[in-house]
Design a protein around this motif. Structure first.
Motif, PDB file in Angstrom:
ATOM      1  N   ALA A 125       0.826  -1.204   0.000  1.00  0.00           N
ATOM      2  CA  ALA A 125       0.000   0.000   0.000  1.00  0.00           C
ATOM      3  C   ALA A 125       0.864   1.260   0.000  1.00  0.00           C
ATOM      4  O   ALA A 125       2.031   1.224   0.381  1.00  0.00           O
ATOM      5  N   THR A 126       0.271   2.362  -0.436  1.00  0.00           N
ATOM      6  CA  THR A 126       0.959   3.650  -0.368  1.00  0.00           C
ATOM      7  C   THR A 126       0.701   4.285   0.997  1.00  0.00           C
ATOM      8  O   THR A 126      -0.156   3.838   1.767  1.00  0.00           O
ATOM      9  N   GLY A 154       0.357  -3.783   5.028  1.00  0.00           N
ATOM     10  CA  GLY A 154      -0.292  -2.744   4.226  1.00  0.00           C
ATOM     11  C   GLY A 154      -1.667  -2.382   4.748  1.00  0.00           C
ATOM     12  O   GLY A 154      -1.837  -2.069   5.931  1.00  0.00           O
ATOM     13  N   ILE A 155      -2.661  -2.418   3.858  1.00  0.00           N
ATOM     14  CA  ILE A 155      -4.013  -1.968   4.209  1.00  0.00           C
ATOM     15  C   ILE A 155      -4.584  -2.765   5.378  1.00  0.00           C
ATOM     16  O   ILE A 155      -5.161  -2.188   6.313  1.00  0.00           O
ATOM     17  N   ASP A 156      -4.445  -4.098   5.351  1.00  0.00           N
ATOM     18  CA  ASP A 156      -5.006  -4.922   6.425  1.00  0.00           C
ATOM     19  C   ASP A 156      -4.481  -4.461   7.778  1.00  0.00           C
ATOM     20  O   ASP A 156      -5.249  -4.187   8.714  1.00  0.00           O
ATOM     21  N   GLU A 232      -7.107   0.105  -1.184  1.00  0.00           N
ATOM     22  CA  GLU A 232      -6.205   0.247  -2.334  1.00  0.00           C
ATOM     23  C   GLU A 232      -6.030  -1.131  -2.941  1.00  0.00           C
ATOM     24  O   GLU A 232      -5.931  -2.119  -2.203  1.00  0.00           O
ATOM     25  N   ALA A 233      -5.974  -1.205  -4.244  1.00  0.00           N
ATOM     26  CA  ALA A 233      -5.766  -2.494  -4.898  1.00  0.00           C
ATOM     27  C   ALA A 233      -5.253  -2.244  -6.304  1.00  0.00           C
ATOM     28  O   ALA A 233      -5.848  -1.481  -7.059  1.00  0.00           O
ATOM     29  N   SER A 262      -2.260   6.679  -9.533  1.00  0.00           N
ATOM     30  CA  SER A 262      -1.669   5.658  -8.671  1.00  0.00           C
ATOM     31  C   SER A 262      -2.067   4.258  -9.126  1.00  0.00           C
ATOM     32  O   SER A 262      -3.257   3.936  -9.210  1.00  0.00           O
ATOM     33  N   ALA A 263      -1.069   3.406  -9.406  1.00  0.00           N
ATOM     34  CA  ALA A 263      -1.355   2.028  -9.811  1.00  0.00           C
ATOM     35  C   ALA A 263      -2.072   1.278  -8.693  1.00  0.00           C
ATOM     36  O   ALA A 263      -2.833   0.352  -8.955  1.00  0.00           O
ATOM     37  N   LEU A 264      -1.852   1.711  -7.451  1.00  0.00           N
ATOM     38  CA  LEU A 264      -2.482   1.044  -6.310  1.00  0.00           C
ATOM     39  C   LEU A 264      -3.958   1.396  -6.184  1.00  0.00           C
ATOM     40  O   LEU A 264      -4.654   0.841  -5.336  1.00  0.00           O
TER      41      LEU A 264
END
Lengths: 373, 373
Positions: A125-126, A154-156, A232-233, A262-264
């Motif tokens: 993630a960013t 990351g996000i989790d 984000e994905a 953003s690719a994310l």
């Protein structure tokens, strides 16, 4: 392992012997229960039936009583269908319903799940994504919603951490045993989750995560919760598998927009264009899932008290209270078919328990009972 | 100003005397034409009718011939309904249709508008917003789409500049006269737009922008284009007025998502949640507006050639070519009611002109004729 075992022990054994979601074992359990499934597998292994060979080695080494003791040693338990704590909405998974869930934590999984949202997303993630996930986790938690995620980087992790920081409840559904820290760097995070929420897994204690276990795990995240938010994905992110599961289950799929540069966020925007709901705050998430959850997951200052634990008269009166507008005492009594005196007594208790509230125009359902503000 | 004037001169005068969209003047023009409206206003002013008093001062000072000369001096012209260059889709504005448009530029406004997209947004844009608007403007332009905006700071300027950088066509619809640089710092930008595209306004040369002129101007941006893209907008941004106009006209409303942490994307995300289409690239914008525009706005390497300029046989054959699948020569001939030889000759010319293309399965409409790629 031989001799007489209980249904619970049988299911503990199955969680060690077969992979989660194994179609043949799922069918055996559906048709003959856990005990019947164990008996059928044992016989087939003894007869060297070709379909059962894959279970032979694990069956020989299985010791469900030891597994149950092992999870008890870390403050855990095994849940099976029929338990009061079994999350009833897992039934929506149909043939893919788990046979059992290993749980390590301090909350009631069923009540927690009734008022929960999945917050998932990319591992890589960013800063933007982890910031948003952490704020979302904290705000959902502070509104009394449990935050369910997968315990990954990351996000989790940001979503779990945000919920914990707000002193809320968070649940990590793992692809490994509930006593295994994977990723290892999350050992301290998992300990905090187990202390204030729950670690949940379909696989037995000590089991390692496999690639396929991550995938089948996602359906449990989607099924346990009222809706799934993807923060984000990238276009090929595993978080989108959870999104598919949520859609398949008819749960709201929500996404948090991000920069189109953003690719994310590319996977998120593709979901958005395919019909997912854009959410920018916890309030919007709750708005999307709250209508479903409002009268199923009442939550007061103390422990939650689901509707079906009410006495019959109170339930009848509660059913007479409209969801979206206020009704007079007389109107509620008439709808419920009780006397105004009975309605009045019941409504007072229902209000204390956070199910209803009274206003200038009469009585209505408390939409998000127990929520601050 | 007295004596005989033409319909065009009458409308030039009205654009000086009344504010764009003035309901009373709009009704007079609708019912009696520009000349009739001027006559009615002159009589009423002469009679000192109360409704006409607001026009008296401007009428006394109006010199439409001088205004026409003034716009000619800067390479401009006045368009009125009925002109070949009048953008036909302005009729969608109904009672609010402009009486006339002052145009300063080098392109045919009608053909340009047929294949155009509005890109609008906040003046106080972020670096993210201006970056996205500029790339979007450039990509739309390089696919042969004109970029229409409002000539303001921020998103508008970035969209215009992007289109110009890609050697494309861009149109600025102004709230002031087409010979006025507002904002003054955009004098050089407007000169470039006039050289490669067009400056358009409902108000007479020399007129200053007023607050209300910006608002009524927005409906022209929405009506001139096939759809509107909002790149960045705070919750109370004026760009959202253009969004409302686009929706009212049934044109696709598109928005570019951004960080949910940015106040400049809050208005965009609100539109998204209310049903606007999320777009992340020019390709997605063209996909949303292209179906409408495909056979209305053919564009080849040279000047565009609208369908209604085709000879009757070619038009008949063109009408026999399906939009979404390929058809054999025989099938096209049968549908068009012409001989295969006639169809074959016409299809060859239609292909050269970019209206149709041939593939392994036969003939189909060129979806975005003339577009590179």
């Amino acid at each position: 392992v031989g001799g007489l075992i209980t249904e619970r022990t049988a299911r503990a054994l199955l969680s060690r012997v077969a992979e989660p979601g194994d179609p043949r074992v799922s069918r055996l359990v559906r048709e003959e229960g856990g005990l019947g499934a164990v008996g059928a597998i044992r016989s087939a292994v003894a007869d060297d039936a070709s379909w059962a060979r894959r279970y032979a080695a694990r069956l020989a080494g299985a010791d469900p009583e030891a597994d149950l003791a092992r999870v008890r040693a870390v403050g855990g338990r095994l849940l099976v269908p029929g338990d009061l704590e079994w999350p009833s909405q897992l039934a929506d998974l149909g043939d893919a319903v788990p046979w059992a869930l290993w749980v390590r934590g301090t909350v009631d999984l069923r009540l927690t799940a009734l008022r929960s949202v999945a917050v998932v997303g990319a591992r890589a993630a960013t800063d933007y994504g982890t910031h948003v996930a952490s704020v979302l986790g904290a705000e959902l938690a502070s509104h009394g919603w449990a935050v369910v995620s997968g315990g990954a980087f990351g996000i989790d992790a940001a979503a779990h951490t945000g919920a914990l920081a707000a002193r809320g409840v968070t649940v990590a559904v793992l692809a490994c045993g509930v006593d295994v820290a994977y990723p290892p760097r999350h050992e301290a995070l998992f300990a905090r989750i187990a202390a204030d929420g729950a670690l949940v897994s379909e696989v037995a204690p000590g089991a390692a995560p496999h690639r396929t276990r991550f995938l089948v795990r996602n359906r449990v995240i989607a099924a346990l919760t009222r809706g799934t938010v993807v923060v984000e994905a990238a276009l090929r992110s595993g978080a989108l598998a959870t999104a598919r599961d949520a859609e398949r289950l008819g749960r709201p799929l929500m996404v948090v927009p991000g920069p189109v540069t953003s690719a994310l966020s590319a996977g998120v925007h593709r979901e958005l264009r395919a019909g997912a709901l854009a959410v920018t705050s916890a309030t919007e998430v709750i708005e999307a899932v709250g209508e479903l959850g409002a009268d199923l997951a009442p939550r007061v200052d103390g422990p939650s008290r689901p509707r079906d634990q009410l006495d019959p008269l109170s339930r009848r009166v509660l059913d007479g209270v409209p969801a979206r507008r206020a009704a007079t005492l007389e109107s509620v009594a008439r709808t419920a078919g009780v006397t105004p005196a009975e309605a009045s007594a019941a409504l007072g208790l229902l209000e204390l328990a956070g199910f209803v509230r009274s206003g200038p125009d009469g009585w209505c359902l408390a939409r998000t009972p127990g929520a601050p503000g």
